[in-house]
Design an enzyme around this catalytic site. Structure first.
Site, short mmCIF file in Angstrom:
data_model
loop_
_atom_site.label_atom_id
_atom_site.label_comp_id
_atom_site.label_asym_id
_atom_site.label_seq_id
_atom_site.Cartn_x
_atom_site.Cartn_y
_atom_site.Cartn_z
N GLU A 54 -45.88 -28.13 101.38
CA GLU A 54 -45.81 -29.02 102.62
C GLU A 54 -46.28 -28.08 103.61
OE1 GLU A 54 -42.04 -30.43 103.81
OE2 GLU A 54 -42.93 -31.48 105.53
N ARG A 280 -35.70 -19.46 93.12
CA ARG A 280 -36.69 -18.81 94.33
C ARG A 280 -36.63 -17.51 94.14
NH1 ARG A 280 -36.76 -21.12 99.22
NH2 ARG A 280 -36.91 -23.24 98.36
N LYS A 290 -38.61 -21.49 106.08
CA LYS A 290 -39.69 -21.59 107.00
C LYS A 290 -39.35 -21.86 108.26
CE LYS A 290 -42.92 -24.16 103.84
NZ LYS A 290 -43.42 -25.51 103.60
P1 ATP Z 1 -39.38 -26.69 102.83
O1 ATP Z 1 -39.60 -27.89 101.78
O2 ATP Z 1 -38.21 -26.68 103.20
O3 ATP Z 1 -40.44 -26.99 104.04
P2 ATP Z 1 -40.18 -24.71 100.95
O4 ATP Z 1 -40.28 -23.34 101.04
O5 ATP Z 1 -39.55 -25.46 99.84
O6 ATP Z 1 -39.55 -25.42 102.33
P3 ATP Z 1 -42.65 -25.95 100.18
O7 ATP Z 1 -43.86 -25.94 100.97
O8 ATP Z 1 -41.93 -27.33 99.82
O9 ATP Z 1 -41.78 -25.14 101.07
O10 ATP Z 1 -42.89 -24.94 98.99
C1 ATP Z 1 -43.98 -25.34 98.05
C2 ATP Z 1 -43.59 -24.71 96.71
O11 ATP Z 1 -43.38 -23.42 96.83
C3 ATP Z 1 -42.54 -25.69 96.26
O12 ATP Z 1 -42.74 -25.96 94.94
C4 ATP Z 1 -41.36 -24.49 96.13
O13 ATP Z 1 -40.56 -24.93 95.28
C5 ATP Z 1 -42.15 -23.24 96.11
N1 ATP Z 1 -41.32 -22.36 96.61
C6 ATP Z 1 -41.04 -22.12 98.25
N2 ATP Z 1 -40.16 -21.15 98.47
C7 ATP Z 1 -40.05 -20.23 97.25
C8 ATP Z 1 -39.49 -19.09 97.00
N3 ATP Z 1 -38.99 -18.31 97.90
N4 ATP Z 1 -39.78 -18.66 95.69
C9 ATP Z 1 -40.38 -19.47 94.96
N5 ATP Z 1 -41.08 -20.55 95.10
C10 ATP Z 1 -40.96 -21.08 96.31
#
Ligand code: ATP
Ligand code: MG
Length: 580
Positions: A54, A280, A290
């Site tokens: 995102e 994660r 984030k």
């Molecule tokens: P948010 O959705 O709260 O903004 P997010 O960290 O999930 O935060 P995204 O941009 O949705 O951010 O993440 C993109 C991809 O990265 C998703 O598939 C998510 O599952 C993966 N991802 C995010 N954080 C981690 C992490 N700490 N370890 C592994 N994969 C991650």
């Protein structure tokens, strides 16, 4: 967690970085699923993944794990991985993030060719899917306020209650939904909800919202839309539209999977992606949220998203980490089905291992102390030779200038040395790296008693490389005072004092755990003149100090600025040894 996953975690930890990426790749439970799907001919044997960020912040090292996993699988199976922006939340998203994310994925070494997609490109099609659900009696427009909706939803223990608007006719729902799209209602006045099961044990299935009214400008679609699809609706359908076969996401979406499948089953999609969850990445002494990273940037606790202390990809790039070391790290931690916290020391170990191979060795004196060689002729300059990198046979040698006045590290001299201090002290001898053995004769101080220079003699019979038999215990790095150039060197420590930054007493928050020593700026450092030719981003080992890189933003030949990437002390190697 099943035993085979445990076994796998051990395997990956032992596999060390090697030139042959293919050979060391170990199996993991996701690849086992994919292999099985290929074997049974699911999706016609196709494998297609995606990385779906995102654009509401910069990517961090956790995302790097997901990128390496998704793009890595594509590479391994000779298949494709899409880059898709999950841009369904216009108020939090920005084009700056869209651009930084592309830069970061590329930097990590992955390519999406022309497969860059945006969920917003599917808004029209998603809208049509929503109408299909309405026409099938599987979605309705609901007038409950957010508070009422929460109340109706029930709890983990109690079932929810049906909305009084649940049984609206298809016609009424269609009319209202079209009016929602036309902008006839205020933000939050109505929602479109899937009609599933208010008594489901899985709260996600209790008539989840699939569209909300939000009169917000979108960075791509402008003011075309005032209703936006929810993630849970947009995500599976975007996967299906793109023909994704394996939709890999993090564990917190496990309970959303039945909803993911519900949309796929209830809509006329051409392909049937499968969601697979993995744990994660969490790292000690840093954060992956984030929201919190954004707060650190906005409140100026750090200099920006690319502050070298940040766990963002932009930050670690500026810090001097290499994409190779991040990919190696991602491979070693593997993928598991249970959340865990990885030791920052392992990441640093991977960085050191790679830099050890590629970084040119240079001498830099961080806190200079002047040394005068009283028996060395005043106008003499000698060119000595020293290795650029003993680990790399092709790195060659370079000339360094030696003269009567030198700088050594302040910490390498003690007027009253403790026992086993094998560095310089009155009457004591040390070798200067690739030069001579010197002996301290005298300490010169100013009126206030501070040491301003050390007077030494050098032994002309001990020139390095001439087979001199005399040995001393300590070897120091140094630079010639006349030839050295000034530099600014920025030293870094962990951004947080505690392994878990969120571990705080009541009334405090993670910011109370910020490490006040996380950045120390040293000015007036003296570095080898060869470093003048460095380019922003170039990496070096400063002998006896650690790995450093020319700052991507602030380095100029006139004002060289270097960031400490990582010290030489490898705490992970010790941990690994103990474990053996
Ligand atoms: P948010 O959705 O709260 O903004 P997010 O960290 O999930 O935060 P995204 O941009 O949705 O951010 O993440 C993109 C991809 O990265 C998703 O598939 C998510 O599952 C993966 N991802 C995010 N954080 C981690 C992490 N700490 N370890 C592994 N994969 C991650
Ligand atoms: Mg997310």
């Amino acid at each position: 967690m099943s035993n085979d996953i445990n076994a796998h975690a051990d395997d990956t930890r032992k596999s060390s970085s090697g030139e042959d990426e293919g050979a060391k790749r170990s199996s993991n439970f996701i690849k086992e699923i994919i292999n099985e799907d290929i074997r049974t001919g699911k999706n016609g044997g196709r494998v297609h993944t995606r990385f779906p960020p995102e654009p509401n912040g910069y990517l961090h090292i956790g995302h790097a794990k997901s990128i390496c996993l998704n793009f890595g699988i594509a590479a391994e199976y000779g298949s494709l991985c899409n880059l898709r922006f999950d841009d369904t939340n216009p108020t939090k998203e920005d084009i700056e993030y869209v651009e930084s994310i592309q830069e970061d994925v590329r930097w990590l070494g992955f390519e999406w060719d022309d497969r860059i997609y945006y969920a917003s490109d599917y808004f029209e099609q998603l809208y049509e899917f929503a109408e299909i659900l309405i026409k099938a009696g599987k979605a309705y427009v609901c007038d409950l306020s957010p508070e009422q909706m929460r109340e109706y939803r029930g709890t983990l223990k109690e079932p929810g209650r049906e909305s009084p608007y649940r049984n609206r006719s298809v016609e009424e729902n269609l009319t209202l939904f079209r009016k929602m799209r036309a902008g006839e209602f205020q933000d939050g006045a109505r929602t479109l909800r899937a009609k599933i099961d208010m008594s489901s044990g899985n709260i996600n299935l209790r008539d989840p919202v699939i569209y909300r009214i939000q009169k917000a400008h979108h960075h791509r679609t402008g003011d075309t839309w005032c209703i936006y699809p929810m993630y849970d609706f947009a995500h599976p359908l975007s996967d299906a539209i793109e023909g994704i076969t394996h939709s890999i996401c993090t564990l917190e979406f496990e309970n959303n999977r039945p909803l993911y499948d519900w949309f796929i089953e209830n809509l006329p999609v051409k392909t049937r992606p499968r969601q697979i969850e993995f744990a994660r990445l969490n790292l000690t002494y840093t954060l992956m949220s984030k929201r919190k990273l954004l707060e650190l940037v906005q409140k100026k606790y750090v200099s920006g998203w690319d502050d070298p202390r940040m766990p963002t990809i932009a930050g670690i790039r500026r810090r001097g980490y290499t994409p190779e070391s991040i990919r190696d790290f991602a491979e070693r931690i593997g993928v598991a089905k249970a959340d865990s916290v990885v030791d920052m020391a392992l990441l640093e170990h991977c960085v050191r291992e790679h830099l050890n191979k590629i970084a040119l060795r240079r001498m830099a004196v961080l806190k200079p102390l002047k040394v005068v060689l009283v028996n060395y002729p005043e106008d003499r300059i000698e060119e000595l030779e020293t290795e650029n990198n003993p680990e790399d046979p092709n790195a060659g040698k370079r000339k360094i200038q030696f003269s009567r006045e030198l700088f050594i590290e302040e910490d390498d001299f003690r007027e009253k040395p403790p026992k086993k201090f094998f560095r310089l002290a009155p009457g004591q001898e040390v070798r200067l790296k690739s030069a001579y053995i010197i002996k301290c004769l005298e300490v010169v101080k100013d009126e206030s008693g501070s040491i301003i220079e050390i007077r030494c003699t050098y032994d002309p019979e001990t020139k390095s490389g001439t087979g001199s038999a005399r040995k001393v215990k300590g070897t120091l790095h140094w630079v010639s005072a006349h030839h050295a150039i000034d530099a600014e060197i920025r030293l870094y420590e962990n951004l947080f004092l505690k392994a878990d930054p969120d571990d705080v007493p009541e009334g405090c928050d993670y910011k109370d755990n910020l490490n006040p020593q996380s950045l120390v700026v040293l000015k007036g450092c003296k570095i080898e003149p060869a470093l003048r030719e460095a380019k922003p981003g170039d990496k070096f080992q400063f002998l006896r100090q650690g790995y450093f890189c020319a700052d991507l933003k602030d380095f100029t030949p006139e004002y060289p600025v270097f960031n400490m990437t990582v010290s030489l002390k490898d705490t992970w190697a010790k941990i690994e040894k103990k474990g053996d």
